[in-house]
Design a protein around this motif. Structure first.
Motif, PDB file in Angstrom:
ATOM      1  N   GLN A  51      11.154  12.231  -3.073  1.00 36.49           N
ATOM      2  CA  GLN A  51      10.421  11.015  -3.423  1.00 36.49           C
ATOM      3  C   GLN A  51      11.272   9.767  -3.165  1.00 36.49           C
ATOM      4  O   GLN A  51      10.765   8.753  -2.674  1.00 36.49           O
ATOM      5  N   ARG A  52      12.563   9.833  -3.490  1.00 39.90           N
ATOM      6  CA  ARG A  52      13.435   8.682  -3.220  1.00 39.90           C
ATOM      7  C   ARG A  52      13.544   8.432  -1.715  1.00 39.90           C
ATOM      8  O   ARG A  52      13.554   7.276  -1.267  1.00 39.90           O
ATOM      9  N   TRP A  53      13.662   9.519  -0.957  1.00 40.36           N
ATOM     10  CA  TRP A  53      13.769   9.374   0.501  1.00 40.36           C
ATOM     11  C   TRP A  53      12.529   8.705   1.084  1.00 40.36           C
ATOM     12  O   TRP A  53      12.625   7.798   1.902  1.00 40.36           O
ATOM     13  N   LEU A  82       0.838  -1.206   0.000  1.00 39.92           N
ATOM     14  CA  LEU A  82       0.000   0.000   0.000  1.00 39.92           C
ATOM     15  C   LEU A  82       0.872   1.256   0.000  1.00 39.92           C
ATOM     16  O   LEU A  82       0.630   2.193  -0.783  1.00 39.92           O
ATOM     17  N   LEU A  83       1.888   1.312   0.854  1.00 41.71           N
ATOM     18  CA  LEU A  83       2.744   2.492   0.933  1.00 41.71           C
ATOM     19  C   LEU A  83       3.528   2.698  -0.367  1.00 41.71           C
ATOM     20  O   LEU A  83       3.766   3.833  -0.785  1.00 41.71           O
ATOM     21  N   ALA A  84       3.917   1.599  -1.003  1.00 43.17           N
ATOM     22  CA  ALA A  84       4.623   1.715  -2.282  1.00 43.17           C
ATOM     23  C   ALA A  84       3.729   2.368  -3.328  1.00 43.17           C
ATOM     24  O   ALA A  84       4.181   3.209  -4.121  1.00 43.17           O
ATOM     25  N   VAL A  85       2.442   1.975  -3.361  1.00 42.86           N
ATOM     26  CA  VAL A  85       1.499   2.576  -4.309  1.00 42.86           C
ATOM     27  C   VAL A  85       1.301   4.056  -3.997  1.00 42.86           C
ATOM     28  O   VAL A  85       1.291   4.905  -4.901  1.00 42.86           O
ATOM     29  N   VAL A  86       1.176   4.391  -2.718  1.00 41.54           N
ATOM     30  CA  VAL A  86       0.964   5.788  -2.311  1.00 41.54           C
ATOM     31  C   VAL A  86       2.132   6.656  -2.752  1.00 41.54           C
ATOM     32  O   VAL A  86       1.953   7.750  -3.305  1.00 41.54           O
ATOM     33  N   VAL A  87       3.351   6.162  -2.533  1.00 43.28           N
ATOM     34  CA  VAL A  87       4.531   6.959  -2.894  1.00 43.28           C
ATOM     35  C   VAL A  87       4.689   7.036  -4.412  1.00 43.28           C
ATOM     36  O   VAL A  87       5.001   8.098  -4.967  1.00 43.28           O
ATOM     37  N   ALA A  88       4.470   5.921  -5.090  1.00 40.58           N
ATOM     38  CA  ALA A  88       4.657   5.900  -6.543  1.00 40.58           C
ATOM     39  C   ALA A  88       3.651   6.811  -7.247  1.00 40.58           C
ATOM     40  O   ALA A  88       4.009   7.555  -8.166  1.00 40.58           O
ATOM     41  N   GLU A  89       2.393   6.759  -6.812  1.00 42.51           N
ATOM     42  CA  GLU A  89       1.361   7.537  -7.498  1.00 42.51           C
ATOM     43  C   GLU A  89       1.256   8.961  -6.956  1.00 42.51           C
ATOM     44  O   GLU A  89       0.943   9.894  -7.701  1.00 42.51           O
ATOM     45  N   LEU A 126       4.306  16.102   5.394  1.00 45.45           N
ATOM     46  CA  LEU A 126       4.455  14.786   4.762  1.00 45.45           C
ATOM     47  C   LEU A 126       3.440  13.796   5.316  1.00 45.45           C
ATOM     48  O   LEU A 126       2.808  13.033   4.567  1.00 45.45           O
ATOM     49  N   LYS A 127       3.290  13.807   6.624  1.00 43.20           N
ATOM     50  CA  LYS A 127       2.345  12.859   7.230  1.00 43.20           C
ATOM     51  C   LYS A 127       0.914  13.156   6.794  1.00 43.20           C
ATOM     52  O   LYS A 127       0.138  12.224   6.509  1.00 43.20           O
ATOM     53  N   ASP A 128       0.539  14.432   6.729  1.00 44.47           N
ATOM     54  CA  ASP A 128      -0.819  14.770   6.282  1.00 44.47           C
ATOM     55  C   ASP A 128      -1.065  14.259   4.860  1.00 44.47           C
ATOM     56  O   ASP A 128      -2.121  13.681   4.562  1.00 44.47           O
ATOM     57  N   ASP A 129      -0.103  14.468   3.973  1.00 45.42           N
ATOM     58  CA  ASP A 129      -0.279  14.010   2.584  1.00 45.42           C
ATOM     59  C   ASP A 129      -0.283  12.488   2.490  1.00 45.42           C
ATOM     60  O   ASP A 129      -1.038  11.907   1.696  1.00 45.42           O
ATOM     61  N   LEU A 130       0.568  11.850   3.293  1.00 47.49           N
ATOM     62  CA  LEU A 130       0.574  10.381   3.292  1.00 47.49           C
ATOM     63  C   LEU A 130      -0.759   9.834   3.796  1.00 47.49           C
ATOM     64  O   LEU A 130      -1.288   8.846   3.258  1.00 47.49           O
ATOM     65  N   HIS A 131      -1.319  10.463   4.827  1.00 48.66           N
ATOM     66  CA  HIS A 131      -2.615  10.004   5.353  1.00 48.66           C
ATOM     67  C   HIS A 131      -3.676  10.041   4.255  1.00 48.66           C
ATOM     68  O   HIS A 131      -4.455   9.089   4.091  1.00 48.66           O
ATOM     69  N   ALA A 132      -3.701  11.159   3.534  1.00 53.52           N
ATOM     70  CA  ALA A 132      -4.713  11.282   2.481  1.00 53.52           C
ATOM     71  C   ALA A 132      -4.514  10.218   1.403  1.00 53.52           C
ATOM     72  O   ALA A 132      -5.489   9.600   0.928  1.00 53.52           O
ATOM     73  N   GLY A 133      -3.274   9.969   1.005  1.00 47.52           N
ATOM     74  CA  GLY A 133      -3.009   8.953  -0.004  1.00 47.52           C
ATOM     75  C   GLY A 133      -3.345   7.556   0.475  1.00 47.52           C
ATOM     76  O   GLY A 133      -3.879   6.736  -0.285  1.00 47.52           O
TER      77      GLY A 133
END
Length: 495
Positions: free
Chosen positions: A96-98, A52-59, A141-148
């Motif tokens: 994004q890499r980080w 799931l996290l891989a999809v969130v970061v990739a997209e 970052l956390k806010d955007d990750l939560h939404a994704g």
């Protein structure tokens, strides 16, 4: 000759890309508790959460980076650290890499993860980025990750578990950065303070003898008291209350910092005072007081030896002065470069760094002996003094390398000064002990400050230019054009 690392990205908290010194100061072991927490949090990443996290970061990674740096660029303080081209070309991809590396970590990645966060924290400290910007970056970052995560999870349970894991990893990364940031800032503050003291102390030898004399004065007062019939109360005789003790507490510790020697002096002095308080009231015979006196004088001798070691250190290497050439050594170079960067930011006055390396220095030592090599180094140091301005800083950087920091110069000024130095070295042979002379040449790399807030960048550029001068045939000046290859032996810190 030096070897510096290639630029490594430091994305979090609006930090720019910055090279890490290939010869860092004393390394600090990671906190075992922190590493254990890394292991626990990485171990909590199930395959489902990882996917799931891989999809969130990739997209969503590009949008996260756009939002992150868009907000950062709106803060006036960030203007010193960021520009639009840098954000577009390096920092957005780096962020994004980080994120991808952080959220897809495996147990075998923990040491590398910790090292990355330490490096980023050191870069933040080196350029003086406000720590609240880093905290703001983590929150965004956390806010955007939560939404994704909520968009892609498919179930509330998976979303909650993924958010907890992602938050934990971002938080521990920020904690690791902050730990390195704090340590680096404290170390830099100690060096800056030492530089101020170094600038004020005109005769360290006089100060050393004065403190040794004060220590002897305390010892004589102790002898007089303990050999008299009524020695009096112990408090006035304590070494911590003597002139030497007060100086050491208020100025000595500030001058020498937290070292093995200063800690030992504190321990010995505390032990001496404790012994005096406990035993003097009961020492009602000459023999008892004599025994007490001998023990206290042994402690004073130990303190005297430690003070000599400390002053010897601050008098040469620790003071920032190279013992052979009498130029500054590299200890205070970061202090000077930080000041020049701040000056450039406030006044617009550029500065330049010259990296000079004596050509074929090893063959001088091998053919003529180390005494000839020392003569050559002192000779070049004198030429640097004679051919630079009073406002310039001269350093023996190490071995046969020298660094010159030129304040308030243009590109043309820096090149002219460097050419003048090169010519002075080439046209002034050094006299050897046997009456003969030895011709010298030097390769000089020049980098003019480009507005980047990290002093390591301008050093690395000058270093690369100096290596280009070596490769180009030596006895020449090369100006950094922003597109030079890295010096030999560099390594990039990969995320």
């Amino acid at each position: 000759m030096t070897a510096r690392s290639a630029p490594a990205d430091a994305p979090v908290g609006a930090a720019p890309d910055a090279p890490a010194d290939a010869r860092p100061a004393s390394p600090v072991q990671p906190d075992p508790g922190l590493l254990a927490d890394w292991a626990r949090r990485v171990g909590a990443l199930s395959d489902g959460i990882r996917a799931l996290l891989a999809v969130v970061v990739a997209e969503g990674g590009p949008a996260v980076a756009d939002h992150f740096y868009g907000v950062m660029l709106e803060d006036p303080r960030a203007a010193r650290y960021l520009d639009v081209d840098q954000v577009r070309e390096r920092l957005k991809p780096s962020l994004q890499r980080w994120l991808a590396a952080l959220l897809a970590a495996r147990p075998g990645d923990i040491d590398a993860l910790q090292a990355t966060q330490e490096h980023v924290g050191q870069v933040h400290a080196r350029i003086g980025i406000p720590v609240d910007l880093v905290a703001r970056g983590g929150r965004m970052l956390k806010d955007d990750l939560h939404a994704g995560i909520r968009r892609h999870a498919g179930s509330d349970r998976l979303a909650l578990d993924a958010i907890v894991c992602a938050d934990g990893l971002v938080d521990i990364a920020l904690e690791s950065m902050t730990r390195a940031y704090t340590r680096s800032r404290e170390a830099a503050g100690q060096v800056d303070g030492a530089f101020r003291l170094f600038s004020l102390i005109q005769n360290i030898g006089t100060e050393r003898e004065r403190q040794r004399a004060l220590l002897l004065t305390w010892e004589n007062a102790l002898i007089y008291a303990l050999t008299s019939e009524h020695p009096g109360p112990p408090a006035p005789l304590q070494i911590s209350r003597s002139e030497f003790g007060l100086w050491f507490l208020h100025k000595g510790m500030a001058s020498f910092g937290d070292t093995t020697e200063t800690r030992e002096v504190n321990l010995i002095a505390a032990r001496m005072d404790s012994i005096l308080r406990a035993r003097l009231p009961e020492a009602d015979t000459i023999a008892a007081r004599r025994e007490l006196l001998d023990e206290l004088r042994a402690g004073a001798d130990a303190i005297r030896s430690l003070v000599t070691i400390m002053f010897d250190g601050i008098g040469d290497l620790e003071s920032g002065r190279d013992a052979l050439t009498r130029l500054l050594n590299r200890r205070f170079l970061p202090t000077i470069l930080r000041r020049e960067i701040a000056l450039q930011a406030n006044t617009g006055r550029q500065f330049a760094v010259l990296m000079l390396d004596l050509d074929h220095f090893k063959s001088i030592n091998d053919t003529h002996g180390h005494e000839a090599g020392d003569r050559a180094l002192k000779h070049v140091a004198a030429l640097l003094v004679d051919n630079t301005r009073g406002s310039d800083y001269l350093f023996r950087y190490g071995g046969e390398e020298f660094v010159v920091v030129l304040g308030s110069v243009s590109h043309e000024d820096a090149k002219a000064i460097a050419e003048g130095l090169r010519n002075a070295i080439a046209s002034s042979p050094v006299a050897l002990a046997d009456g003969s002379t030895l011709s010298l040449t030097g390769s000089i790399g020049v980098a003019v400050q480009d507005g980047h807030p990290d002093y390591e960048r301008v050093l690395a550029r000058a270093d690369a230019a100096m290596y280009a001068a070596k490769r180009g045939g030596r006895d020449r000046v090369v100006m950094d054009d922003g597109d030079l290859p890295d010096p030999p032996g560099v390594r990039a810190l990969q995320h």
